[in-house]
Structures are given as C-alpha cells and as structure tokens.
Design an enzyme around this catalytic site. Structure first.
Site, PDB file in Angstrom:
ATOM      1  N   ILE A  15       0.710  -1.276   0.099  1.00  0.00           N
ATOM      2  CA  ILE A  15       0.091  -0.033   0.001  1.00  0.00           C
ATOM      3  C   ILE A  15       0.933   1.359   0.189  1.00  0.00           C
ATOM      4  O   ILE A  15       0.640   2.288  -0.586  1.00  0.00           O
ATOM      5  CB  ILE A  15      -0.964  -0.277   0.990  1.00  0.00           C
ATOM      6  CG1 ILE A  15      -1.819   0.991   1.078  1.00  0.00           C
ATOM      7  CG2 ILE A  15      -0.142  -0.006   2.458  1.00  0.00           C
ATOM      8  CD1 ILE A  15      -2.616   1.222  -0.075  1.00  0.00           C
TER       9      ILE A  15
ATOM     10  N   GLU B 187      -7.102  -2.218   5.339  1.00  0.00           N
ATOM     11  CA  GLU B 187      -7.225  -2.865   6.716  1.00  0.00           C
ATOM     12  C   GLU B 187      -5.968  -3.725   7.087  1.00  0.00           C
ATOM     13  O   GLU B 187      -5.536  -4.255   5.877  1.00  0.00           O
ATOM     14  CB  GLU B 187      -8.516  -3.654   7.299  1.00  0.00           C
ATOM     15  CG  GLU B 187      -9.200  -4.398   5.981  1.00  0.00           C
ATOM     16  CD  GLU B 187      -8.195  -5.701   5.333  1.00  0.00           C
ATOM     17  OE1 GLU B 187      -7.586  -6.394   6.409  1.00  0.00           O
ATOM     18  OE2 GLU B 187      -8.126  -5.728   4.378  1.00  0.00           O
TER      19      GLU B 187
ATOM     20  N   GLY C 273      -5.611  -6.947   0.614  1.00  0.00           N
ATOM     21  CA  GLY C 273      -6.186  -5.793   1.536  1.00  0.00           C
ATOM     22  C   GLY C 273      -5.188  -4.639   1.622  1.00  0.00           C
ATOM     23  O   GLY C 273      -4.674  -4.249   0.508  1.00  0.00           O
ATOM     24  N   GLU C 274      -4.931  -3.910   2.896  1.00  0.00           N
ATOM     25  CA  GLU C 274      -4.512  -2.785   3.109  1.00  0.00           C
ATOM     26  C   GLU C 274      -4.906  -1.749   2.539  1.00  0.00           C
ATOM     27  O   GLU C 274      -4.395  -0.658   2.355  1.00  0.00           O
ATOM     28  CB  GLU C 274      -2.863  -3.104   2.365  1.00  0.00           C
ATOM     29  CG  GLU C 274      -2.177  -4.136   3.239  1.00  0.00           C
ATOM     30  CD  GLU C 274      -0.773  -4.433   2.735  1.00  0.00           C
ATOM     31  OE1 GLU C 274      -0.491  -3.610   2.047  1.00  0.00           O
ATOM     32  OE2 GLU C 274      -0.137  -5.407   3.198  1.00  0.00           O
ATOM     33  N   GLY C 275      -5.963  -1.713   1.576  1.00  0.00           N
ATOM     34  CA  GLY C 275      -6.265  -0.484   0.758  1.00  0.00           C
ATOM     35  C   GLY C 275      -5.711  -0.517  -0.493  1.00  0.00           C
ATOM     36  O   GLY C 275      -5.668   0.564  -1.311  1.00  0.00           O
TER      37      GLY C 275
END
Length: 344
Positions: free
Chosen positions: A94, A168, A309-311
C-alpha cells in the site's frame, strides 16, 4: 449513539445535465464505458457538472481478533503489529501504490495486540488489545463498538479532501468478515469463507465450522450493530463509522476488498444511501467477495485476482477515478472542437 445521516444523491435535473455534458464530449456515446458511469456518479455526489477530486487519502485500520486463537489463520497474530511497523517504514504494497498515485496514507491502530508507544506516523485510537474470541463471547462490548464507530467518525472529520479509500490489517479478520457477511446477507457460511491468508482447504473447512458454531452460540443476534459487536473487529467497526461520516460529508468512498466490504455491509444496513457514494475498487480473489458485491449490486472497477487488503486496490483504482473526473471537466465538446456529430 447518534450516527451520521446520509442523503441519497438522486437528482433528476442534475442527472440530465450530466448526461448531456458527457454525451457532448468528442466521442461516440457510451464509448468511455465505466468512466462515464463514474463521471455521472461523481457529479451526483458533488452536485455539479464540474467535478474535482482533492487531497485523496487512504485510511488503513489495524486491529487484532480473539478468534485467531481458534487457528483460523495461516499466520500468527504477531504479524498484525509487524505489518503495521512495515506500513510505518514505508515498505508495504500500500505504501508503494499510494506513493505511485499521489495518495496520502494514514495508518490507524484501532486495536492491535501490541504496545507501539508514541509514534508520529501512527494514529492511536486503540480500543483494546484485540477483540475477544467470538467463538465463546461477543467480540466487543456495546460500549467498545460504539467507541470504535465514534472514533471512525471523528477521524474523517479531520480530513480535508473529498476522496477517501479504506484499507485494513488484522490477522483472522477474514473470519470476522465472513461471519458478518453471513449474518447480514443470509448467504450460507460455506459461500462466505475463503482462504484468507492462505490456509489449506482443510483450514477453510475449519474456519467454516468455527463460524457456524459461533453463529449457533450467539443465536438471536440480528440487529446490525449487535452483529457488528458480536462478530466484528475494532478495525471493521471504526471503518464503518468512518464510512458513514464520509458519505454524510458527500465524499467519494473507495471500497477495497472483502474485509472493507464487510464493514460497508454494516454501514449500508444502517444507512442504505451510503452506497450512492461508494466506488468499488475491485473484485477480490477472496472467496465470497463476488457474492458480497452482488448483494450490494456493485460494479467493481478492477479484476486482478488480488486479495491482499491494506487498501491496495483503492490506490490502484484512484487513477481511473481521476480519469473520469478529468474527461468530464477538460475534454472538448463537439461544439468547442468543431467536430461534426453523428448523423441522425
């Protein structure tokens, strides 16, 4: 607690103006596909035909889950805080994608089972050192859930721009997300559970059994906030609160993958109009996400088989959002460019 109130973006007169503006550009009608859909959505969100995106930011919420004790993840719980350190050191995916696309990144400790100490680059909103194990008891108390929602709301009040993405980090949060998905949609647990961090087929079956047993243990929980408190995580609840405030402020919400969409499911049950403000970055490779998106009648921008994830998908989708705003604002019309329109 008082939750944000979200106004639907529907506006017949403005929709006609946006359609006319889009169709007047030097291109065949509909030839920019989903970018035209995006441009129309942006115009309705911002209530103008001259859309502009300012100071985009991705909020990454981190939290630990007591249900990790059931052996539902391929990684130990310590990976949550270690990955937060990686975010702070600018070493995660990210970080790379946000830098590449000129997007600010804010990392929030919503409830990691680790004492970070004062850190300038970490927003400390720790509710507790991880949730309880929902296999045995509710993941959080009603008060903790309310505090997480309120903290998410307050975080968005500090933002200056009009685009916010959500990411997240939390070992075992795909188990929490699958439980939320099942409870909020009625889709069978077997269709909600996936590999998460990469567990085996046997591990997926184990996750399924853990969730099914927990759902039976907590029979009768059906209110959206009660479902969130029982099966969710601090990072999921804080995201839901942030989403609600962002939509109330008429911001564009970039929605990442499975976990982020599980938070949105909660928010949408509380305020259905929030979906008008959501741009779905991608369809995750995590089993269940497509069904989740179908439930929301969502059209994801990307299909890259990602499930990190992580955006990360929010950062990758941001240039498409900017392209939609850019063509609506800057592209010549048939009249201004003196290009002949199609024959009737």
């Amino acid at each position: 607690m008082h939750l944000p109130f979200i106004t639907a973006t529907a506006n017949a007169a403005l929709s006609m103006q946006l359609d006319a503006a889009i169709d007047s550009k030097t291109k065949p009608p509909g030839s920019l596909g989903m970018l035209e859909v995006l441009a129309r959505q942006l115009g309705l969100i911002q209530q103008t035909t001259s859309v502009a995106l300012t100071e985009p930011v991705i909020l990454v919420f981190a939290g630990d889950h007591g249900v990790a004790a059931e052996g539902v993840s391929a990684y130990p719980q310590s990976v949550t805080w270690q990955m937060v350190e990686n975010f702070l050191a600018q070493g995660a995916a990210i970080n790379v994608f946000a830098r590449q696309n000129g997007c600010a990144l804010v990392v929030v400790d919503a409830g990691v089972n680790h004492a970070f100490g004062p850190r300038d680059s970490l927003v400390d909103r720790k509710i507790a050192y991880g949730t309880q194990n929902f296999a045995n008891q509710a993941a959080m108390t009603t008060a903790q859930c309310a505090q997480a929602l309120a903290d998410g709301i307050a975080l968005v009040d500090e933002l200056q721009g009009n685009v916010v993405g959500f990411g997240e980090m939390g070992i075992a949060n795909t188990t929490a997300g699958a439980a939320l998905m099942h409870k909020l949609t009625g889709i069978p647990v077997s269709d909600c559970v996936g590999a998460g961090t990469g567990v085996s087929a046997e591990g997926v079956r184990h996750k399924q059994h853990v969730i099914e047993a927990a759902v039976s243990h907590h029979a009768g929980v059906d209110d959206p906030l009660a479902i969130l408190a029982t099966f969710g995580g601090f990072e999921i609840a804080m995201m839901a609160g942030a989403m609600l405030r962002a939509a109330e402020r008429r911001m564009v919400l970039l929605i990442d993958g499975f976990i982020v969409t599980s938070a949105l499911l909660v928010a949408a049950r509380l305020q259905p109009a929030i979906l008008d403000y959501c741009v779905f970055a991608h369809c995750s490779g995590e089993h269940g996400h497509k069904r989740m998106l179908d439930t929301l009648a969502a059209r994801p921008l990307l299909q890259l088989d990602m499930r990190l994830g992580e955006g990360t998908a929010c950062a990758l989708a941001l240039p498409l959002l900017q392209a939609a705003a850019g063509f609506l604002r800057e592209m010549a019309t048939f009249g201004s460019a003196q290009v002949a329109e199609k024959l009737d």
